[in-house]
Design a protein around this motif. Structure first.
Motif, PDB file in Angstrom:
ATOM      1  N   ALA A 119       0.837  -1.202   0.000  1.00 51.05           N
ATOM      2  CA  ALA A 119       0.000   0.000   0.000  1.00 51.05           C
ATOM      3  C   ALA A 119       0.871   1.251   0.000  1.00 51.05           C
ATOM      4  O   ALA A 119       0.549   2.242  -0.690  1.00 51.05           O
ATOM      5  N   LEU A 120       1.946   1.236   0.758  1.00 50.85           N
ATOM      6  CA  LEU A 120       2.843   2.389   0.793  1.00 50.85           C
ATOM      7  C   LEU A 120       3.458   2.650  -0.574  1.00 50.85           C
ATOM      8  O   LEU A 120       3.510   3.802  -1.042  1.00 50.85           O
ATOM      9  N   PHE A 121       3.939   1.600  -1.233  1.00 56.60           N
ATOM     10  CA  PHE A 121       4.550   1.787  -2.552  1.00 56.60           C
ATOM     11  C   PHE A 121       3.525   2.250  -3.580  1.00 56.60           C
ATOM     12  O   PHE A 121       3.843   3.033  -4.478  1.00 56.60           O
ATOM     13  N   ALA A 122       2.268   1.791  -3.470  1.00 56.58           N
ATOM     14  CA  ALA A 122       1.236   2.253  -4.387  1.00 56.58           C
ATOM     15  C   ALA A 122       0.981   3.744  -4.191  1.00 56.58           C
ATOM     16  O   ALA A 122       0.813   4.498  -5.166  1.00 56.58           O
ATOM     17  N   ALA A 123       0.976   4.193  -2.934  1.00 54.60           N
ATOM     18  CA  ALA A 123       0.781   5.625  -2.662  1.00 54.60           C
ATOM     19  C   ALA A 123       1.952   6.441  -3.203  1.00 54.60           C
ATOM     20  O   ALA A 123       1.751   7.526  -3.774  1.00 54.60           O
ATOM     21  N   LEU A 124       3.162   5.930  -3.054  1.00 59.76           N
ATOM     22  CA  LEU A 124       4.339   6.641  -3.575  1.00 59.76           C
ATOM     23  C   LEU A 124       4.322   6.687  -5.102  1.00 59.76           C
ATOM     24  O   LEU A 124       4.742   7.690  -5.696  1.00 59.76           O
ATOM     25  N   ASP A 125       3.833   5.627  -5.731  1.00 62.46           N
ATOM     26  CA  ASP A 125       3.733   5.635  -7.198  1.00 62.46           C
ATOM     27  C   ASP A 125       2.786   6.721  -7.669  1.00 62.46           C
ATOM     28  O   ASP A 125       3.041   7.402  -8.669  1.00 62.46           O
ATOM     29  N   VAL A 126       1.680   6.882  -6.965  1.00 69.13           N
ATOM     30  CA  VAL A 126       0.728   7.927  -7.337  1.00 69.13           C
ATOM     31  C   VAL A 126       1.369   9.297  -7.194  1.00 69.13           C
ATOM     32  O   VAL A 126       1.247  10.152  -8.086  1.00 69.13           O
ATOM     33  N   MET A 127       2.061   9.524  -6.107  1.00 64.73           N
ATOM     34  CA  MET A 127       2.696  10.827  -5.876  1.00 64.73           C
ATOM     35  C   MET A 127       3.755  11.109  -6.945  1.00 64.73           C
ATOM     36  O   MET A 127       3.890  12.248  -7.409  1.00 64.73           O
TER      37      MET A 127
ATOM     38  N   VAL B 125      -2.461  11.553   1.823  1.00 63.42           N
ATOM     39  CA  VAL B 125      -2.649  10.365   0.999  1.00 63.42           C
ATOM     40  C   VAL B 125      -3.047   9.226   1.922  1.00 63.42           C
ATOM     41  O   VAL B 125      -2.447   9.049   3.000  1.00 63.42           O
ATOM     42  N   THR B 126      -4.018   8.459   1.518  1.00 65.41           N
ATOM     43  CA  THR B 126      -4.392   7.262   2.266  1.00 65.41           C
ATOM     44  C   THR B 126      -4.399   6.076   1.308  1.00 65.41           C
ATOM     45  O   THR B 126      -4.655   6.229   0.107  1.00 65.41           O
ATOM     46  N   ALA B 127      -4.123   4.921   1.866  1.00 64.93           N
ATOM     47  CA  ALA B 127      -4.120   3.697   1.066  1.00 64.93           C
ATOM     48  C   ALA B 127      -4.402   2.534   1.991  1.00 64.93           C
ATOM     49  O   ALA B 127      -3.515   2.049   2.693  1.00 64.93           O
ATOM     50  N   ASP B 128      -5.668   2.135   2.022  1.00 68.68           N
ATOM     51  CA  ASP B 128      -6.011   0.961   2.830  1.00 68.68           C
ATOM     52  C   ASP B 128      -5.396  -0.295   2.234  1.00 68.68           C
ATOM     53  O   ASP B 128      -4.984  -1.207   2.961  1.00 68.68           O
ATOM     54  N   THR B 129      -5.376  -0.346   0.903  1.00 69.87           N
ATOM     55  CA  THR B 129      -4.720  -1.435   0.184  1.00 69.87           C
ATOM     56  C   THR B 129      -3.994  -0.822  -1.015  1.00 69.87           C
ATOM     57  O   THR B 129      -4.148   0.358  -1.312  1.00 69.87           O
ATOM     58  N   GLN B 130      -3.273  -1.668  -1.727  1.00 67.57           N
ATOM     59  CA  GLN B 130      -2.552  -1.165  -2.902  1.00 67.57           C
ATOM     60  C   GLN B 130      -3.481  -0.824  -4.062  1.00 67.57           C
ATOM     61  O   GLN B 130      -3.067  -0.166  -5.018  1.00 67.57           O
ATOM     62  N   ASP B 131      -4.755  -1.217  -3.966  1.00 64.75           N
ATOM     63  CA  ASP B 131      -5.716  -0.924  -5.023  1.00 64.75           C
ATOM     64  C   ASP B 131      -6.712   0.164  -4.615  1.00 64.75           C
ATOM     65  O   ASP B 131      -7.731   0.375  -5.304  1.00 64.75           O
ATOM     66  N   ASP B 132      -6.425   0.846  -3.524  1.00 64.98           N
ATOM     67  CA  ASP B 132      -7.375   1.867  -3.053  1.00 64.98           C
ATOM     68  C   ASP B 132      -6.596   3.083  -2.534  1.00 64.98           C
ATOM     69  O   ASP B 132      -6.625   3.398  -1.339  1.00 64.98           O
TER      70      ASP B 132
END
Length: 291
Positions: free
Chosen positions: A212-220, A234-241
């Motif tokens: 989830a952390l890496f997904a949030a960093l990818d978005v940023m 930024v919030t990310a309960d899962t890597q798909d949300d």
């Protein structure tokens, strides 16, 4: 008695019976003659053996000349090479002067003083002998250094170009915040998150939390500068949300980290087209939803 003889008169023949006076005679050997008449030694044509001997002697003489010429050049070249080697590897003319070390790219996370401390032990080492590979490894071990390029600046300096790890998000860590760069590397700790968005993801080694952390960093990392500067959290309960909240209160639902460049363009377009929208959902960028 025989009467004394009387000398004969000049012009008269001697008296009969008179004895002729014997006169000494000179040696009548043939005259030596002129130089042209003297006999010359027979010369004859030069033999082939003599010619070959002369040519062999000439070749040997030229070979000796070439040998000594090459020896002179070789000796001179060796002397020059030794002089240049001493100048390059031992002479103080090329010794590193820490005062001529230029450092750039330190950003907000690298301490330039620490970088200079790593270079200082190399003072006085001639630049050709300086181990820039080992020096680079030492600098890379410093906090906040992502990459570094070290180049010799002749005759006595160095150029150090740093790439610093800049924090892009802050993750709550007890009563403080861990500052993370785009590779999720911790580059510092702060009491508050003033200049970077806060990521609501637990800072743990759990596989789900890390994803989830890496997904949030990818978005940023995919956001254009104009939009990234407006992200407050930024919030990310899962890597798909993955979700972000902008500084004006607008919520953007990104979903997963797929097709982020397209999603970012859609968000920018919808913000211009519908400035009053409070929620922009681009989890499916082909069918975006605004509310």
């Amino acid at each position: 008695m025989r009467p004394p003889s009387t000398p004969a008169r000049r012009g008269q023949p001697p008296a009969p019976g008179a004895e002729r006076e014997e006169r000494p005679t000179r040696d009548r050997t043939p005259a030596q003659g002129t130089p042209e008449d003297r006999p010359r030694p027979a010369t004859g044509p030069v033999s082939m053996v003599d010619r070959l001997a002369e040519r062999d002697a000439e070749r040997k003489a030229m070979a000796r000349i070439r040998f000594w010429r090459r020896a002179a050049w070789a000796t001179g070249g060796a002397a020059i090479a030794v002089a240049l080697g001493w100048l390059a590897f031992f002479s103080p003319l090329l010794a590193l002067d820490p005062g001529q070390v230029a450092i750039s790219g330190e950003g907000t996370t690298v301490d330039v003083g620490e970088v200079r401390d790593e270079i200082l032990p190399e003072r006085g080492v001639p630049l050709p002998r300086l181990d820039t590979v080992a020096l680079r490894e030492r600098v890379l071990g410093l906090n906040g250094v992502k990459d570094v390029r070290i180049m010799r600046a002749w005759p006595q300096g160095l150029t150090v170009e740093l790439t610093s790890r800049e924090p892009v998000v802050a993750v709550p860590d007890g009563e403080a915040y861990a500052l993370l760069d785009e590779d999720a590397v911790r580059v510092g700790t702060a009491a508050s998150a003033k200049d970077v968005p806060v990521v609501g993801v637990p800072l743990s080694d759990d596989a789900g939390s890390r994803a989830a952390l890496f997904a949030a960093l990818d978005v940023m990392a995919a956001l254009p500068p104009g939009l990234a500067g407006k992200v407050a959290s930024v919030t990310a309960d899962t890597q798909d949300d993955v979700r972000t909240r902008l500084d004006d209160g607008t919520a953007v639902v990104w979903g997963s980290g797929d097709r982020l460049e397209l999603k970012a363009r859609v968000v920018t377009t919808l913000r211009r087209a519908e400035p009053d929208a409070r929620i922009i959902d681009v989890s499916s960028p082909d069918l975006p939803v605004t509310r």
